[in-house]
Design a protein around this motif. Structure first.
Motif, mmCIF file in Angstrom:
data_model
loop_
_atom_site.group_PDB
_atom_site.id
_atom_site.type_symbol
_atom_site.label_atom_id
_atom_site.label_comp_id
_atom_site.label_asym_id
_atom_site.label_seq_id
_atom_site.Cartn_x
_atom_site.Cartn_y
_atom_site.Cartn_z
ATOM 1 N N ILE A 191 0.724 -1.016 -0.067
ATOM 2 C CA ILE A 191 0.055 0.155 -0.038
ATOM 3 C C ILE A 191 1.063 1.220 -0.034
ATOM 4 C CG2 ILE A 191 -1.862 1.312 1.197
ATOM 5 C CD1 ILE A 191 -2.533 -1.605 2.680
ATOM 6 N N PRO A 192 0.655 2.267 -0.851
ATOM 7 C CA PRO A 192 1.481 3.493 -1.138
ATOM 8 C C PRO A 192 1.250 4.355 0.364
ATOM 9 C CG PRO A 192 0.429 2.952 -2.856
ATOM 10 C CD PRO A 192 -0.342 2.092 -2.171
ATOM 11 N N PHE A 193 2.315 4.713 0.763
ATOM 12 C CA PHE A 193 2.471 5.583 1.946
ATOM 13 C C PHE A 193 3.526 6.568 2.118
ATOM 14 C CE2 PHE A 193 5.427 2.317 3.031
ATOM 15 C CZ PHE A 193 6.175 2.835 4.141
ATOM 16 N N VAL A 194 3.121 7.838 2.798
ATOM 17 C CA VAL A 194 4.198 8.430 3.453
ATOM 18 C C VAL A 194 4.264 8.657 4.865
ATOM 19 C CG1 VAL A 194 4.588 11.145 3.379
ATOM 20 C CG2 VAL A 194 3.617 10.007 1.592
ATOM 21 N N LEU A 195 5.610 8.547 5.390
ATOM 22 C CA LEU A 195 5.750 8.715 6.781
ATOM 23 C C LEU A 195 6.275 10.194 7.278
ATOM 24 C CD1 LEU A 195 6.087 6.988 9.674
ATOM 25 C CD2 LEU A 195 8.473 6.775 8.770
ATOM 26 N N ILE A 196 5.431 10.610 8.090
ATOM 27 C CA ILE A 196 5.621 11.966 8.848
ATOM 28 C C ILE A 196 5.779 11.787 10.132
ATOM 29 C CG2 ILE A 196 4.241 13.303 6.780
ATOM 30 C CD1 ILE A 196 2.070 13.626 8.869
ATOM 31 N N THR A 197 6.139 12.886 10.705
ATOM 32 C CA THR A 197 6.421 13.079 12.388
ATOM 33 C C THR A 197 5.057 13.559 12.537
ATOM 34 O OG1 THR A 197 7.169 15.352 12.255
ATOM 35 C CG2 THR A 197 8.741 13.661 12.281
ATOM 36 N N ASP A 198 4.566 13.488 13.901
ATOM 37 C CA ASP A 198 3.361 13.798 14.448
ATOM 38 C C ASP A 198 3.229 15.345 14.313
ATOM 39 O OD1 ASP A 198 3.125 11.286 15.255
ATOM 40 O OD2 ASP A 198 3.644 11.469 17.354
ATOM 41 N N SER A 199 4.285 16.111 14.419
ATOM 42 C CA SER A 199 4.090 17.438 14.561
ATOM 43 C C SER A 199 3.831 18.034 13.068
ATOM 44 C CB SER A 199 5.333 18.070 15.079
ATOM 45 O OG SER A 199 6.572 17.815 14.411
ATOM 46 N N MET A 200 4.156 17.244 12.072
ATOM 47 C CA MET A 200 3.887 17.487 10.801
ATOM 48 C C MET A 200 2.360 17.475 10.003
ATOM 49 S SD MET A 200 7.072 15.836 8.832
ATOM 50 C CE MET A 200 8.948 16.167 9.196
ATOM 51 N N ALA A 201 1.612 16.858 10.853
ATOM 52 C CA ALA A 201 0.327 16.644 10.302
ATOM 53 C C ALA A 201 -0.639 17.827 9.900
ATOM 54 C CB ALA A 201 -0.423 15.633 11.382
ATOM 55 N N GLY A 202 -0.491 18.827 10.765
ATOM 56 C CA GLY A 202 -1.193 20.049 10.347
ATOM 57 C C GLY A 202 -0.849 20.616 9.218
ATOM 58 N N TYR A 203 0.472 20.739 9.040
ATOM 59 C CA TYR A 203 1.039 21.365 7.759
ATOM 60 C C TYR A 203 0.836 20.278 6.524
ATOM 61 C CZ TYR A 203 4.291 24.399 5.246
ATOM 62 O OH TYR A 203 4.804 25.276 4.368
ATOM 63 N N TYR A 204 0.846 19.156 6.661
ATOM 64 C CA TYR A 204 0.613 18.373 5.659
ATOM 65 C C TYR A 204 -0.698 18.490 5.292
ATOM 66 C CZ TYR A 204 0.543 14.136 2.425
ATOM 67 O OH TYR A 204 0.671 13.384 1.437
ATOM 68 N N MET A 205 -1.788 18.613 6.300
ATOM 69 C CA MET A 205 -3.087 18.886 5.784
ATOM 70 C C MET A 205 -3.323 19.995 4.709
ATOM 71 S SD MET A 205 -5.194 17.586 9.042
ATOM 72 C CE MET A 205 -4.989 15.851 9.840
ATOM 73 N N LYS A 206 -2.688 21.231 5.316
ATOM 74 C CA LYS A 206 -2.753 22.545 4.628
ATOM 75 C C LYS A 206 -2.082 22.446 3.244
ATOM 76 C CE LYS A 206 -1.452 27.415 5.080
ATOM 77 N NZ LYS A 206 -0.745 28.436 6.046
#
Length: 353
Positions: free
Chosen positions: A209-224
């Motif tokens: 399954i394709p995925f991207v790994l991010i740190t927890d603190s990146m979630a908001g900026y990823y959404m934006k």
């Protein structure tokens, strides 16, 4: 394909999740104490998996029992249940599974201890199989919420490693992928023990399954910056009003999803619903060792003497949750009504003495 929990009549074979992703090592648990240790140190984790393993642990304990009659058998069963429950206080599935075992045996009038032991094993294995089937149903309902080419954000691990097999929130993503949908999973690393990094990324690779790994603190900026179509998490306990306890970081993720107008879903079996707990503030939240924060593996990363607060879970308020995906269907707000209706099919939680 990997099997995190295997029953072998006189022992439980458990995939040690503390060794993943670099080593696939199995532990053979032959007594109650070994199972309890595996649970405490997170060699096995995930609310549904804990329910299954707790039930099988009662079978192991009964095999060593020298009880002579029905009364002694139930006294010992209650003692062993209380012992295993002390290992992880937040996840309600262990309590549910142990209550189911007790209820089933209480319905019989046999005084034959050997027969009680046989019935105990049969019911524990039924709990094992029922969880796999529940996972499949959750995933079937949930994948209908996933559009083609969806980006899905998740936290912690909710796959086969956290269940008897297939997964809850992870199962929804897995089912969408198996249905031919082109999805991208954004896996938050999940500090402090990195279950999203170590375990979910490993399972996503195993399932192609394709995925991207991010740190927890990146979630908001990823959404934006990149956007997302939905957030799906698992649950360790769901209160009667829909408040949901899950891995620490889930609350913050829900707030971010709400701010960015992204629907936020919980995927869990009905055994995770605790109708005796009115609201999230009533859910006991486990606090774990400071070493989990001050160290990564065996490497100390914080200065000596640093004060630490390390709750393993937080609580997502019901108002942020678009739906609770269960094997019985998708529960919708108002949750006090939809959960109350569903709780007619959920066994009582109060342990029998």
């Amino acid at each position: 394909m990997y099997q995190p929990i295997v029953w072998n009549k006189d022992h439980i074979r458990i995939l040690d999740q503390t060794k993943l992703p670099h080593q696939e090592v199995y532990i053979e648990c032959r007594d109650l104490e070994t199972v309890a240790d595996a649970i405490r140190r997170l060699a096995i984790r995930g609310a549904p998996a804990l329910g299954v393993v707790a039930a099988l642990a009662m079978v192991l304990a009964s095999q060593r029992s020298s009880c002579k009659n029905r009364e002694e058998f139930f006294r010992e069963l209650n003692h062993n249940s209380a012992y295993i429950l002390m290992t992880r206080p937040t996840a309600v599935n262990m309590k549910w599974a142990l209550q189911r075992l007790t209820d089933t045996l209480r319905k019989t009038d046999t005084g034959d201890v050997n027969h009680l032991k046989e019935l105990l094993e049969q019911e524990a294995l039924a709990i094992f199989q029922d969880d796999i089937e529940a996972n499949r149903q959750i995933s079937a309902y949930g994948q209908e919420l996933v559009p083609d080419r969806a980006t899905i954000v998740t936290i912690c691990n909710t796959g086969s490693l956290a269940t008897a097999g297939y997964g809850t929130a992870f199962g929804v993503m897995r089912a969408a992928h198996e249905a031919g949908k082109k999805i991208l999973v954004v896996s938050c690393e999940t500090r402090p023990l990195l279950q999203g990094c170590r375990l979910t990324a490993w399972e996503l690779q195993k399932n192609n399954i394709p995925f991207v790994l991010i740190t927890d603190s990146m979630a908001g900026y990823y959404m934006k910056k990149k956007g997302a179509d939905l957030v799906i998490i698992g649950a360790d306990r769901i209160a009667a009003n829909g408040d949901t306890a899950n891995k620490i970081g889930s609350y913050g993720l829900a707030i971010l999803a709400h701010h960015h107008h992204i629907p936020f879903y919980v995927a869990a079996p009905v055994s995770t619903i605790d109708c005796d707990t009115c609201q999230g503030d009533d859910i006991p939240i486990e606090e774990r060792s400071p070493d989990e924060v001050t160290c990564i593996g065996n490497q100390k990363i914080a200065p000596n003497g640093a004060r630490v607060w390390n709750p393993a879970f937080d609580v997502v308020p019901y108002c942020f949750i678009a739906g609770i995906i269960t094997e019985k269907g998708i529960l919708r707000p108002p949750y006090t009504e939809s959960i109350k209706k569903q709780c007619g099919n959920v066994r009582p939680r109060t342990m029998v003495n």
